[in-house]
Scaffold this motif. Structure first.
Motif, mmCIF file in Angstrom:
data_model
loop_
_atom_site.group_PDB
_atom_site.id
_atom_site.type_symbol
_atom_site.label_atom_id
_atom_site.label_comp_id
_atom_site.label_asym_id
_atom_site.label_seq_id
_atom_site.Cartn_x
_atom_site.Cartn_y
_atom_site.Cartn_z
ATOM 1 N N LYS A 527 0.811 -1.220 0.000
ATOM 2 C CA LYS A 527 0.000 0.000 0.000
ATOM 3 C C LYS A 527 0.844 1.269 0.000
ATOM 4 O O LYS A 527 0.310 2.369 -0.162
ATOM 5 C CB LYS A 527 -0.929 0.012 1.211
ATOM 6 N N GLU A 528 2.148 1.116 0.194
ATOM 7 C CA GLU A 528 3.047 2.274 0.299
ATOM 8 C C GLU A 528 3.702 2.563 -1.053
ATOM 9 O O GLU A 528 4.627 1.882 -1.472
ATOM 10 C CB GLU A 528 4.120 2.024 1.362
ATOM 11 N N ALA A 529 3.211 3.600 -1.716
ATOM 12 C CA ALA A 529 3.711 3.924 -3.056
ATOM 13 C C ALA A 529 5.212 4.173 -3.061
ATOM 14 O O ALA A 529 5.928 3.761 -3.971
ATOM 15 C CB ALA A 529 2.966 5.141 -3.604
ATOM 16 N N LYS A 530 5.714 4.859 -2.027
ATOM 17 C CA LYS A 530 7.136 5.209 -2.002
ATOM 18 C C LYS A 530 8.026 3.979 -1.904
ATOM 19 O O LYS A 530 9.136 3.953 -2.442
ATOM 20 C CB LYS A 530 7.425 6.175 -0.856
ATOM 21 N N VAL A 531 7.549 2.939 -1.226
ATOM 22 C CA VAL A 531 8.316 1.696 -1.156
ATOM 23 C C VAL A 531 8.253 0.967 -2.487
ATOM 24 O O VAL A 531 9.269 0.505 -3.017
ATOM 25 C CB VAL A 531 7.791 0.785 -0.027
ATOM 26 N N VAL A 532 7.033 0.867 -3.063
ATOM 27 C CA VAL A 532 6.846 0.114 -4.307
ATOM 28 C C VAL A 532 7.676 0.708 -5.436
ATOM 29 O O VAL A 532 8.365 -0.006 -6.175
ATOM 30 C CB VAL A 532 5.354 0.074 -4.695
ATOM 31 N N LYS A 533 7.657 2.036 -5.580
ATOM 32 C CA LYS A 533 8.376 2.638 -6.713
ATOM 33 C C LYS A 533 9.892 2.477 -6.567
ATOM 34 O O LYS A 533 10.584 2.181 -7.549
ATOM 35 C CB LYS A 533 7.985 4.102 -6.888
ATOM 36 N N ASN A 534 10.413 2.635 -5.354
ATOM 37 C CA ASN A 534 11.861 2.479 -5.173
ATOM 38 C C ASN A 534 12.291 1.030 -5.323
ATOM 39 O O ASN A 534 13.331 0.727 -5.926
ATOM 40 C CB ASN A 534 12.275 2.996 -3.794
ATOM 41 N N ALA A 535 11.499 0.105 -4.765
ATOM 42 C CA ALA A 535 11.850 -1.319 -4.847
ATOM 43 C C ALA A 535 11.775 -1.820 -6.284
ATOM 44 O O ALA A 535 12.613 -2.622 -6.716
ATOM 45 C CB ALA A 535 10.934 -2.136 -3.944
ATOM 46 N N CYS A 536 10.788 -1.358 -7.053
ATOM 47 C CA CYS A 536 10.691 -1.774 -8.459
ATOM 48 C C CYS A 536 11.878 -1.265 -9.269
ATOM 49 O O CYS A 536 12.414 -1.983 -10.119
ATOM 50 C CB CYS A 536 9.381 -1.273 -9.066
#
Length: 673
Positions: A527-536
């Motif tokens: 649910k955390e956009a900032k985590v998803v975008k950096n991890a991707c």
């Protein structure tokens, strides 16, 4: 030699044989060392060097009694003979052996007393221009009052230009600093050796001689080995200050390692000097006790009077502390500024009161407040000011509050390219890593450290330093330890992205299964956009040069359970389908995966085509914010038309083997576009 009777041979070292002898007139025992020379010229040179050892008159340095040159007909060789004091109780190596045999630790109080004597002796000999270069437990002798002294200075250690001249190495390799074999070196090489001895004293109850020898060898090549040993030392209930000191003394880059004189600024070393009743400690105490009484800080008059007050009372720690704490509160207010000269004064006050923790914290808080509005050529980015921040970190390495505010400041400094390079060259990266290693359980501090590493690693030179220091392991450990901490995972994923761009880290990345860790981060924080975008983005960076990493995205074995990455990515796309930044990074990951033919088939089977079709339909009329490192303080994000995303979309559909009409009949682009 006529004045001495040989009692027995004690051993043979790198420079010659060692004998126990008795002076015939004095009836007193000494140690005689015979150094073989190639010819008379070399013998005369060695003799002159040996004579310099007579100047080493210090309570913590082995006494030298006599020097002479002797020709021995039987061996057809010329020898320089050095007569020195004999110590009946033996050496530190003997003490360590006794402790190892009993599996018994040395009390920290005793270690501190001996360490104080070692540092005191090194300060003395280094000021004489002498580097020992062969410092090890067998060269540290036990006096009858159980104090210690340094001895067995080889004649080739007396150097006219100790800072620049390279000498042939002697002695045992285990305690020898990494730079001695390869580069010019200086007195900091002795600090490394002292750090090795300190490590031995702290581990003798746990590690046998062969084990610690292996560890000392490995530490020269891998700082993470040192961290493993330090973790074990902490379990033996030694203090965090002792652990931090060992870490500082065993800095692999000798230019970033303190000299013996610089060690005197560390509070822990001062405690050691007090225990051994050193004059060096007494001078410090006298200086501190001579401070004037605190004076009241001029308040409600603006910044200039406060700065004038600091300048006038710079050696009055109480007054400076109050002034900086007031200034920290004052500079939080909007529009309050400090001139460049004022900023340099703050750095000067930090240096003058380096051992005062509260002054260092207050000063860093002031600088953090000021850097928000700093121009690119601001004095805050100068080496003069940056240096004081990491000196504060080194001096107070066991204080989490100081490490927190200082790491935050280093991260802010790194937005300036020149400042970022200064931080790397001066040892700031090692200070950030040291903070992570000292406080692995402090999630807030570790998150700040990860942010600092992410920012610093944008600089290519800094990225190489982090690779040499095995900093990737620290980021990985942080993600494992604090898997539920959103801010930390966001920062660590970004740091992993930065580090994955350094070729020296690629093999290390695979060994650590960073792919599995990043997938886990995405799944945990979907649910955390900032985590998803950096991890991707980090995953895309791992996949791009390494086919094995690409396969791990599809199928990852985590704790014995096979985890498929594509369904996880599809799920987070559904969660964030309206967030252009997240979608852009998901597309980047898919794009890298489609470069591998076998993976394309699996992606097609797992319904990636429908996701791409939806992305095209949703964003065909929108603009997409694109940034190589989303959110990075030193990288500006440009807004570009949708064309870039369409091209990625077209290329991916082509790689996946779809006809464009099959995926989206509306699209009329060819794959060449």
């Amino acid at each position: 030699m006529d004045n001495y009777k040989v009692i027995k041979r004690l051993g043979k070292g790198a420079q010659g044989a060692v004998f126990l002898v008795e002076h015939k007139q004095q009836n007193k025992q000494y140690v005689l060392k015979k150094v073989e020379c190639n010819d008379e010229s070399e013998a005369n040179k060695a003799f002159m060097e040996a004579m310099a050892l007579k100047e080493l008159q210090h309570r913590s340095v082995c006494g030298y009694r006599e020097f002479f040159v002797q020709w021995e007909k039987e061996e057809s060789a010329m020898f320089v003979c050095i007569v020195m004091d004999h110590y009946k109780l033996g050496d530190l190596e003997k003490v360590l052996k006794q402790k190892r045999d009993k599996k018994e630790n040395i009390e920290e109080l005793i270690i501190k007393k001996w360490l104080g004597q070692i540092v005191e002796a090194l300060v003395f000999v280094h000021k004489k221009g002498i580097i020992h270069r062969d410092l090890k437990p067998s060269n540290i002798f036990m006096k009858e009052d159980l104090s210690i002294c340094l001895g067995d200075f080889g004649v080739a250690t007396v150097m006219g230009d100790a800072r620049t001249k390279t000498r042939t190495t002697v002695g045992s390799m285990n305690w020898m600093a990494p730079e001695v074999l390869e580069k010019p070196y200086d007195e900091r090489s002795d600090v490394w050796s002292a750090g090795c001895i300190l490590l031995e004293m702290a581990t003798c109850g746990r590690l046998m001689k062969q084990e610690i020898a292996q560890k000392l060898f490995e530490i020269k090549n891998d700082p993470q080995v040192l961290e493993q040993v330090l973790e074990d030392i902490q379990k033996q209930k030694y203090s965090a200050d002792l652990v931090s000191l060992i870490r500082i003394m065993l800095r692999r880059n000798f230019k970033q390692r303190p000299t013996a004189v610089e060690l005197l600024d560390l509070p822990y070393i001062q405690d050691c000097l007090v225990l051994c009743d050193s004059e060096l400690a007494e001078k410090k105490k006298k200086k501190q006790s001579s401070n004037q009484e605190k004076k009241p800080v001029p308040k409600d008059q603006g910044v200039p009077p406060v700065l004038s007050f600091i300048r006038e009372n710079i050696n009055n720690d109480g007054s400076v502390r109050d002034a900086l704490e007031y200034l920290a509160a004052l500079t939080k207010q909007e529009g309050i500024t400090v001139t460049d000269d004022g900023k340099r004064l703050i750095a000067k006050a930090m240096n003058a009161n380096l051992k005062d923790l509260h002054i260092q914290i207050a000063a860093c808080n002031v600088l953090n407040n000021l850097i928000i509005s700093a121009d690119p050529d601001d004095a805050l980015y100068s080496k003069e000011i940056i240096k004081q921040v990491y000196l504060a970190m080194k001096t107070h390495s066991a204080e989490a509050a100081l490490q927190q505010v200082a790491c935050s400041l280093l991260m802010a400094f790194s937005s300036n390219e020149q400042a970022a390079e200064v931080i790397g060259e001066s040892g700031g990266i090692q200070e950030v890593l040291a903070a992570m290693r000292s406080f692995p359980g402090n999630a807030t501090l570790v998150a700040t450290c990860c942010n600092a590493l992410w920012s610093l690693a944008v600089n290519e030179k800094n990225s190489k330093i982090l690779a040499e220091e095995k900093g990737l392991q620290d980021v990985y450990n942080a993600m494992v330890t604090h898997a539920d901490h959103v801010d930390l995972i966001e920062a660590a994923s970004a740091a992993m992205l930065s580090l994955s761009m350094e070729d020296d880290n690629l093999e290390y990345l695979g060994n650590l299964d960073c792919v599995g860790l990043l997938l886990s981060a995405i799944e945990t924080h979907k649910k955390e956009a900032k985590v998803v975008k950096n991890a991707c983005m980090a995953l895309a960076s791992l996949v791009e040069p390494d086919e094995e990493s690409a396969y791990k995205v599809l199928n990852n074995d985590r704790d014995g359970v096979n985890v498929a990455g594509i369904p996880i990515i599809k799920e987070v796309y559904t969660q964030h389908r309206d967030n252009a930044e997240v979608v852009e990074n998901i597309c980047t990951l898919f794009m890298e995966l489609t470069e591998y033919d076998d993976i394309c088939f699996e992606m097609k089977d797992q319904g990636v085509g429908s996701v791409l079709n939806e992305i095209h339909n949703r964003f065909s009329k929108n603009e997409v914010r694109r940034c190589t490192m989303i959110g990075h303080p030193s990288v500006s994000c440009d807004t570009v038309a949708y064309t870039g995303l369409v091209r990625k979309y077209v290329q991916m559909t082509f790689n996946l083997g779809f006809s464009l009409a099959e995926v989206d009949p509306v699209v009329s682009f060819s794959s060449s576009q």
